[in-house]
Design an enzyme around this catalytic site. Structure first.
Site, PDB file in Angstrom:
ATOM      1  N   TYR A 279      17.883  -1.801   1.872  1.00  0.00           N
ATOM      2  CA  TYR A 279      17.899  -1.556   3.311  1.00  0.00           C
ATOM      3  C   TYR A 279      18.487  -2.740   4.081  1.00  0.00           C
ATOM      4  CZ  TYR A 279      14.594   1.874   1.570  1.00  0.00           C
ATOM      5  OH  TYR A 279      14.001   2.876   0.853  1.00  0.00           O
ATOM      6  N   TYR A 407       8.527  10.724   4.369  1.00  0.00           N
ATOM      7  CA  TYR A 407       9.469   9.967   3.532  1.00  0.00           C
ATOM      8  C   TYR A 407       9.134  10.275   2.078  1.00  0.00           C
ATOM      9  CZ  TYR A 407      11.757   6.218   1.001  1.00  0.00           C
ATOM     10  OH  TYR A 407      12.520   5.518   0.110  1.00  0.00           O
ATOM     11  N   ASP A 508       3.194  14.727  -2.529  1.00  0.00           N
ATOM     12  CA  ASP A 508       3.808  13.452  -2.907  1.00  0.00           C
ATOM     13  C   ASP A 508       2.763  12.354  -2.719  1.00  0.00           C
ATOM     14  OD1 ASP A 508       5.131  11.060  -3.056  1.00  0.00           O
ATOM     15  OD2 ASP A 508       6.740  11.595  -1.671  1.00  0.00           O
ATOM     16  N   LYS A 537       4.679   4.371  -8.134  1.00  0.00           N
ATOM     17  CA  LYS A 537       4.262   3.083  -7.576  1.00  0.00           C
ATOM     18  C   LYS A 537       3.126   2.427  -8.358  1.00  0.00           C
ATOM     19  CE  LYS A 537       6.044   3.376  -2.856  1.00  0.00           C
ATOM     20  NZ  LYS A 537       7.093   2.367  -3.032  1.00  0.00           N
TER      21      LYS A 537
END
Length: 689
Positions: A279, A407, A508, A537
């Site tokens: 990013y 997201y 998610d 994660k």
């Protein structure tokens, strides 16, 4: 204990009592339930056994004190003299680099929780004409304990040693004072010892971690009596081990792998000119800081700054860094089979991980598909949903329905279900699959439930149900799309709507899974089992990249009708190293200690961040489990805020209008207070603008 720690036991000079102290520390560690390693890098005065093999006398002391410990010696030399002279006489070349590498190899191969590395003589004991033992110990990323014989003359040697360690930038944790000879009876000798201790602490501002008296039982011919002596020796240094268990010593540690400033500057220059960060622009990128080590809940920078990690490395390092159980699993598997293709083959780490996942996830999930990363897990989930609908004779159902503010990752399928306007992927709007978006659920977590958002969702679904293969949501907590926490009843209602309209429900939990919201999985707040569940994660505790997509039997059997196969197969699917580490991570979670840690963090965030609602420019404060969020009225000046945080020993990575923290669960109370205080200070002082 949150990590394997290394402690160098160094002395003011020869005969300070280092060997007895190292052996006693190993004994105390074992009694505290830890697995110790005692390492002697250079041992002189080694006599051959009947087979001609040199035996290290100090290792014999370690073995007698703590038979259960791992014991190792690097270089064994015959003559009882300085290492450089003994090496010359044995025809051996000693160098700091080779000795550091040998020590590092021993440490890497060990499964110990705590390593004690005993020096030889004083700090500047020579290895060769140009290097000392300290040159070899410095790069080990270890804390130092200085052993000194508490007698007349001790202060001079001890204070010089402290100055040397500080000049090298090495972390001195404190002192252990010994009495190698029977205590003198005179009042003057007792006064000298008391005075030494007081002056040493006052001048150095460092603690005396233990004081070991002369223990005659250690030299008794009866091994049973010697064993009692070692118990007494361990008792005198037990507070050191307690301190390590409580992480009180870890924050004094600094990285000591310090190349020249020129080398470090060159690394950062090359990074700026050639390395593309996430990013960030390729040109004129934000300044990056060089990390050299991670420990527990801390990141150590090249300059020695030890930062409280408020991000858990983008939310994955939930157990902190270098947790011993995860490191042991990694090393064991690396020594056996780091990777093998998953096509046509299987292996124990993957099967056991799948078994553990199905045991701990909501009931009804039945199949596990391993992937490389969270984004890929979402891609797999989308493929599952589309293939399922086609297998069921509904090929027109090929679109996804979700809510704004979400997201789900950076790959193309995942991007298509992220917020299309305020997310990070607006540049790709013309080439992404066109999905359906309902308004973000405005019903706030913890507030009274408002059914209006679910009704808006229902209206859209009723109009477009014939197109929708699945609904995809982040349960209860929307992550990188805005850190928004919505009411569980909304999720429960959406689940009911999916059942009514023949749509699959994909949840998610890549960001929310494994305890982050206060439940093991966020969907538990609503009592919902999805058709497809995405995990990632924290799955490996932040050690390696691994993700998983779980599906119900109905979904799996639907896709497999008439020989159908799921058209996905990553090269590193089911990587055995990652699966082994993930299995160890799930074992830690299964113990349940995370629950009290997450509750502790939630209390601290509520206490420290809620008052920030009234700070100028702060639009909102939100807390759920181990997540603390401050929303600003305008975009955050990231570099200014990070500079402010680093100066206060904290690492945060804000984005957009959000200053937030999701730290490792093992963060200490002291570090948690520092983290919250820094966030609050940034808000109240306007350090984010």
């Amino acid at each position: 204990m949150s990590e394997c720690r290394r402690i160098c036991i160094v002395g003011t000079d020869t005969d300070a009592g280092k060997t007895v102290v190292a052996a006693a520390l190993a004994k105390a560690a074992r009694q505290a339930g830890l697995a110790p390693l005692v390492l002697k890098p250079v041992q002189t005065g080694c006599a051959p056994d009947k087979f001609g093999r040199l035996q290290a006398p100090d290792c014999a002391v370690y073995r007698e004190a703590c038979p259960e410990a791992e014991i190792a010696a690097a270089f064994l030399l015959r003559d009882a003299c300085s290492p450089h002279l003994a090496a010359q006489r044995d025809g051996v070349t000693l160098s700091a680099a080779s000795l550091s590498q040998t020590i590092g190899a021993c440490l890497s191969a060990s499964s110990a929780d705590l390593a004690f590395i005993e020096g030889a003589g004083g700090l500047l004991t020579p290895l060769n004409e140009n290097e000392s033992l300290l040159d070899a110990l410095a790069p080990l990323s270890a804390g130092f304990i200085l052993v000194a014989a508490n007698k007349l003359g001790m202060l001079n040697h001890a204070l010089l040693s402290v100055e040397l360690l500080r000049a090298r930038g090495l972390p001195l944790l404190g002192f252990i004072l010994t009495h190698p000879e029977p205590d003198a009876d005179s009042e003057l000798e007792q006064r000298i010892r008391t005075d030494n201790r007081a002056i040493l602490s006052r001048i150095t501002k460092l603690p005396v971690l233990g004081e070991m008296p002369h223990i005659p039982e250690l030299r008794h011919p009866d091994p049973c009596i010697r064993a009692h002596g070692w118990n007494e020796a361990a008792r005198t240094v037990g507070e050191v081990v307690k301190g390590v268990r409580g992480r009180e010593l870890s924050h004094s540690s600094r990285s000591v792998c310090s190349p020249s400033r020129t080398a470090s500057d060159d690394l950062l220059r090359f990074d700026r000119e050639h390395v593309w960060h996430p990013y960030a622009p390729a040109l004129g990128a934000m300044r990056a800081r060089e990390a050299v080590e991670t420990k527990g809940a801390r990141i150590v920078l090249r300059g020695g700054e030890s930062l409280v990690d408020g991000m858990a490395s983008w939310w994955c390092a939930v157990h902190g860094y270098r947790h011993p159980a995860l490191m042991r699993a990694l090393h064991r598997q690396a020594g056996r089979m780091p990777h093998v293709m998953f096509g046509g083959l299987t292996h124990e780490p993957a099967v056991e991980l799948a078994r553990k996942l199905l045991d701990m996830t909501p009931p009804g999930l039945d199949r596990v598909f391993f992937a490389d990363s969270g984004s890929v897990a979402v891609e797999v989930a989308i493929k599952m949903a589309v293939q399922y609908q086609r297998a069921m004779g509904r090929p027109e159902r090929s679109r996804l329905l979700t809510v704004r503010g979400g997201y789900h990752g950076d790959t193309f399928g995942a991007m298509s279900v992220c917020d299309p306007e305020n997310g990070m992927h607006a540049n790709f709007g013309g080439v992404l699959a066109q999905q359906l978006f309902a308004p973000r659920p405005s019903c706030r977590f913890g507030a009274e439930y408002d059914p209006a958002p679910a009704k808006a969702f229902e209206a859209l679904l009723e109009r477009r149900a014939g197109e929708v293969a699945a609904v995809i949501l982040e349960p209860v907590l929307q992550g990188a799309g805005g850190m928004w926490m919505y009411h569980p009843e909304f999720l429960r209602r959406i689940s009911e709507l999916c059942r009514a309209h023949g749509c699959l429900l994909i949840l998610d939990e890549i960001a929310t899974g494994f305890g982050r919201t206060g439940r093991l999985f966020a969907c538990e707040w609503a009592g919902v089992t999805p058709d497809i569940l995405c995990l990632g994660k924290a799955l490996t505790g932040g050690v390696m990249s691994l993700a998983a997509t779980l599906a119900t039997r109905e979904v799996a059997e639907g896709i497999s009708r008439q020989g159908g196969v799921l058209m996905h197969g990553p090269t590193f699917m089911g990587n055995s190293l990652a699966c082994a580490v993930a299995g160890a991570s799930l074992d830690i979670l299964a113990d349940g200690g995370w629950k009290s840690d997450v509750a502790r963090m939630e209390r601290a965030f509520l206490l420290g961040l809620e008052p920030c609602r009234n700070a100028p420019g702060i639009a909102d404060a939100r807390v759920l489990g181990a997540v603390g969020v401050l929303e600003t009225a305008r975009p955050v000046n990231v570099e200014k805020l990070q500079d402010y945080c680093v100066r206060r020993g904290v690492w945060l990575r804000p984005f957009g209008r959000l200053i937030y923290a999701m730290p490792p669960y093992v963060i200490s109370d002291e570090d948690l207070e520092r983290l919250v205080r820094t966030m609050r200070g940034a808000a109240e002082e306007g350090q984010w603008e």
